[in-house]
Scaffold this motif. Structure first.
Motif, PDB file in Angstrom:
ATOM      1  N   MET A 131       0.800  -1.213   0.000  1.00 56.43           N
ATOM      2  CA  MET A 131       0.000   0.000   0.000  1.00 56.43           C
ATOM      3  C   MET A 131       0.841   1.275   0.000  1.00 56.43           C
ATOM      4  O   MET A 131       0.301   2.371  -0.131  1.00 56.43           O
ATOM      5  CB  MET A 131      -0.967  -0.006   1.191  1.00 56.43           C
ATOM      6  CG  MET A 131      -2.182  -0.895   0.984  1.00 56.43           C
ATOM      7  SD  MET A 131      -3.189  -0.366  -0.435  1.00 56.43           S
ATOM      8  CE  MET A 131      -4.306  -1.763  -0.588  1.00 56.43           C
ATOM      9  N   GLN A 132       2.146   1.158   0.148  1.00 59.34           N
ATOM     10  CA  GLN A 132       2.998   2.343   0.155  1.00 59.34           C
ATOM     11  C   GLN A 132       2.941   3.092  -1.171  1.00 59.34           C
ATOM     12  O   GLN A 132       3.023   4.318  -1.211  1.00 59.34           O
ATOM     13  CB  GLN A 132       4.454   1.952   0.467  1.00 59.34           C
ATOM     14  CG  GLN A 132       4.689   1.454   1.884  1.00 59.34           C
ATOM     15  CD  GLN A 132       4.446   2.517   2.938  1.00 59.34           C
ATOM     16  OE1 GLN A 132       4.745   3.689   2.737  1.00 59.34           O
ATOM     17  NE2 GLN A 132       3.891   2.100   4.059  1.00 59.34           N
ATOM     18  N   ASP A 133       2.808   2.361  -2.268  1.00 57.94           N
ATOM     19  CA  ASP A 133       2.766   3.008  -3.582  1.00 57.94           C
ATOM     20  C   ASP A 133       1.686   2.388  -4.469  1.00 57.94           C
ATOM     21  O   ASP A 133       1.840   2.288  -5.688  1.00 57.94           O
ATOM     22  CB  ASP A 133       4.125   2.923  -4.265  1.00 57.94           C
ATOM     23  CG  ASP A 133       4.591   1.481  -4.488  1.00 57.94           C
ATOM     24  OD1 ASP A 133       3.937   0.558  -3.971  1.00 57.94           O
ATOM     25  OD2 ASP A 133       5.610   1.297  -5.192  1.00 57.94           O
ATOM     26  N   MET A 134       0.589   1.986  -3.837  1.00 59.94           N
ATOM     27  CA  MET A 134      -0.479   1.339  -4.588  1.00 59.94           C
ATOM     28  C   MET A 134      -1.232   2.346  -5.456  1.00 59.94           C
ATOM     29  O   MET A 134      -1.482   3.480  -5.049  1.00 59.94           O
ATOM     30  CB  MET A 134      -1.455   0.630  -3.627  1.00 59.94           C
ATOM     31  CG  MET A 134      -2.620  -0.075  -4.315  1.00 59.94           C
ATOM     32  SD  MET A 134      -2.093  -1.306  -5.530  1.00 59.94           S
ATOM     33  CE  MET A 134      -1.502  -2.613  -4.442  1.00 59.94           C
ATOM     34  N   SER A 135      -1.545   1.914  -6.664  1.00 57.10           N
ATOM     35  CA  SER A 135      -2.358   2.702  -7.589  1.00 57.10           C
ATOM     36  C   SER A 135      -3.295   1.743  -8.297  1.00 57.10           C
ATOM     37  O   SER A 135      -3.169   0.512  -8.180  1.00 57.10           O
ATOM     38  CB  SER A 135      -1.470   3.408  -8.614  1.00 57.10           C
ATOM     39  OG  SER A 135      -0.817   2.445  -9.438  1.00 57.10           O
ATOM     40  N   THR A 147     -13.107  -3.880  -8.559  1.00 53.44           N
ATOM     41  CA  THR A 147     -14.112  -2.968  -8.002  1.00 53.44           C
ATOM     42  C   THR A 147     -13.922  -2.804  -6.499  1.00 53.44           C
ATOM     43  O   THR A 147     -13.927  -1.685  -5.973  1.00 53.44           O
ATOM     44  CB  THR A 147     -15.529  -3.492  -8.297  1.00 53.44           C
ATOM     45  OG1 THR A 147     -15.724  -3.540  -9.710  1.00 53.44           O
ATOM     46  CG2 THR A 147     -16.577  -2.590  -7.676  1.00 53.44           C
ATOM     47  N   LEU A 148     -13.732  -3.933  -5.798  1.00 54.18           N
ATOM     48  CA  LEU A 148     -13.501  -3.873  -4.360  1.00 54.18           C
ATOM     49  C   LEU A 148     -12.209  -3.117  -4.062  1.00 54.18           C
ATOM     50  O   LEU A 148     -12.149  -2.291  -3.150  1.00 54.18           O
ATOM     51  CB  LEU A 148     -13.439  -5.286  -3.788  1.00 54.18           C
ATOM     52  CG  LEU A 148     -13.207  -5.407  -2.279  1.00 54.18           C
ATOM     53  CD1 LEU A 148     -14.303  -4.684  -1.501  1.00 54.18           C
ATOM     54  CD2 LEU A 148     -13.153  -6.873  -1.861  1.00 54.18           C
ATOM     55  N   GLY A 149     -11.177  -3.385  -4.849  1.00 53.37           N
ATOM     56  CA  GLY A 149      -9.905  -2.707  -4.651  1.00 53.37           C
ATOM     57  C   GLY A 149     -10.021  -1.204  -4.833  1.00 53.37           C
ATOM     58  O   GLY A 149      -9.438  -0.419  -4.069  1.00 53.37           O
ATOM     59  N   MET A 150     -10.781  -0.776  -5.836  1.00 56.49           N
ATOM     60  CA  MET A 150     -10.966   0.654  -6.064  1.00 56.49           C
ATOM     61  C   MET A 150     -11.698   1.309  -4.901  1.00 56.49           C
ATOM     62  O   MET A 150     -11.390   2.444  -4.508  1.00 56.49           O
ATOM     63  CB  MET A 150     -11.720   0.886  -7.375  1.00 56.49           C
ATOM     64  CG  MET A 150     -10.859   0.667  -8.612  1.00 56.49           C
ATOM     65  SD  MET A 150     -11.677   1.160 -10.147  1.00 56.49           S
ATOM     66  CE  MET A 150     -12.898  -0.144 -10.319  1.00 56.49           C
ATOM     67  N   GLN A 151     -12.676   0.593  -4.337  1.00 58.21           N
ATOM     68  CA  GLN A 151     -13.391   1.132  -3.183  1.00 58.21           C
ATOM     69  C   GLN A 151     -12.439   1.334  -2.007  1.00 58.21           C
ATOM     70  O   GLN A 151     -12.493   2.357  -1.316  1.00 58.21           O
ATOM     71  CB  GLN A 151     -14.530   0.190  -2.783  1.00 58.21           C
ATOM     72  CG  GLN A 151     -15.677   0.155  -3.773  1.00 58.21           C
ATOM     73  CD  GLN A 151     -16.733  -0.868  -3.400  1.00 58.21           C
ATOM     74  OE1 GLN A 151     -16.407  -1.989  -3.004  1.00 58.21           O
ATOM     75  NE2 GLN A 151     -17.996  -0.499  -3.520  1.00 58.21           N
ATOM     76  N   VAL A 152     -11.568   0.347  -1.788  1.00 59.09           N
ATOM     77  CA  VAL A 152     -10.617   0.451  -0.683  1.00 59.09           C
ATOM     78  C   VAL A 152      -9.614   1.572  -0.953  1.00 59.09           C
ATOM     79  O   VAL A 152      -9.286   2.361  -0.061  1.00 59.09           O
ATOM     80  CB  VAL A 152      -9.891  -0.897  -0.470  1.00 59.09           C
ATOM     81  CG1 VAL A 152      -8.767  -0.744   0.552  1.00 59.09           C
ATOM     82  CG2 VAL A 152     -10.882  -1.961  -0.004  1.00 59.09           C
ATOM     83  N   LEU A 153      -9.123   1.662  -2.193  1.00 69.04           N
ATOM     84  CA  LEU A 153      -8.162   2.718  -2.526  1.00 69.04           C
ATOM     85  C   LEU A 153      -8.755   4.110  -2.307  1.00 69.04           C
ATOM     86  O   LEU A 153      -8.066   5.027  -1.852  1.00 69.04           O
ATOM     87  CB  LEU A 153      -7.714   2.576  -3.982  1.00 69.04           C
ATOM     88  CG  LEU A 153      -6.699   1.472  -4.299  1.00 69.04           C
ATOM     89  CD1 LEU A 153      -6.377   1.465  -5.786  1.00 69.04           C
ATOM     90  CD2 LEU A 153      -5.419   1.646  -3.493  1.00 69.04           C
TER      91      LEU A 153
END
Length: 264
Positions: A164-168, A194-200
């Protein structure tokens, strides 16, 4: 075969919080398709992810409808894709990784001649196979499978903090692409994205960069609520009483949802 580890991953898409619960694989439970109780690890060998999920739901009054199964190839491949992982080890754990890799070399190990982990306490940078071996350590004097499941949660927590330090969005899609060949799941890649985008969008990357904790952890059964027993000719972990099992169910619900939600 049987599942080597079983964890409930609860993701709050609104605030990005993640809660991880280990279920001890030797826990004696009722499996929907069987008359007698068995270790929960057996559910996977008899019905894969669907039966494992149904078993968790039946025994803990949950309504989980998504599962992801990943094999050792996949976990090692993902960690190697991330460039390895830095994790704090005891001297005994560091030495044990070397011992386990030598004792049981695995056919998918792409780097059998790697340098050994230095047998000292501290943070070590592990490649995929070393990290998988860390999560599977057994046989240390005075330990049991509870220590093993604790290592599994620790590894996943450290990986989450690192990635998550440089997640995009682009990096997340790449990571899903790396993982999917090693995964059996009833989720599609688009479901995961979709779930990942919500978390991001929850600000989790900023929290990771600020050094905040990203994951809460729990284990079932809880301390003082279980005992060793015999069933079907093997040693199992069992709840001490029905009341103790209910105590675990209610604590698990409270951990995940903030309150106990009785089954209908």
């Amino acid at each position: 075969g049987r599942s080597d580890a079983m964890l409930i991953c609860s993701i709050n898409a609104q605030d990005g919080s993640i809660k991880l619960t280990s279920i001890q694989r030797d826990l004696l439970v009722t499996i929907p398709t069987k008359k007698n109780p068995y270790k929960i690890t057996n559910a996977y060998s008899w019905g894969g992810g669907q039966l494992s999920m149904a078993t968790v739901n039946q025994n803990f009054e949950l309504n989980i409808d998504k599962f992801v199964t990943i094999n050792f190839y996949g976990l090692a491949a993902i960690i190697d894709y991330l460039g390895g992982v830095g994790i704090e080890l005891t001297k005994t754990e560091a030495s044990r990784i070397n011992y386990e890799l030598k004792k049981e070399p695995l056919p998918f190990d792409t780097n059998p001649n790697r340098d050994k982990v230095e047998a000292v306490a501290g943070v070590h940078h592990l490649d995929g196979m070393q990290a998988v071996t860390y999560a599977r350590i057994r046989g240390i004097s005075g330990e049991n499978d509870f220590n093993r499941s604790e290592r599994q949660r620790k590894l996943l927590e450290v990986l989450l903090e690192q990635v998550m330090q440089d997640m995009s969005l682009d990096r997340m899609v790449e990571l899903i692409s790396v993982a999917m060949p090693y995964v059996l799941t009833n989720m599609s890649a688009s479901d995961m994205a979709t779930l990942g985008m919500q978390v991001l969008s929850s600000g989790i990357v900023t929290r990771a960069q600020q050094g905040e904790d990203l994951m809460e952890q729990m284990r079932v059964p809880m301390d003082e609520t279980w005992k060793y027993a015999e069933s079907n000719g093997s040693s199992v972990i069992a709840f001490r009483t029905t009341a103790r099992k209910q105590e675990n169910i209610e604590a698990l619900h409270t951990f995940i949802y903030g309150e106990y939600i009785p089954a209908n």
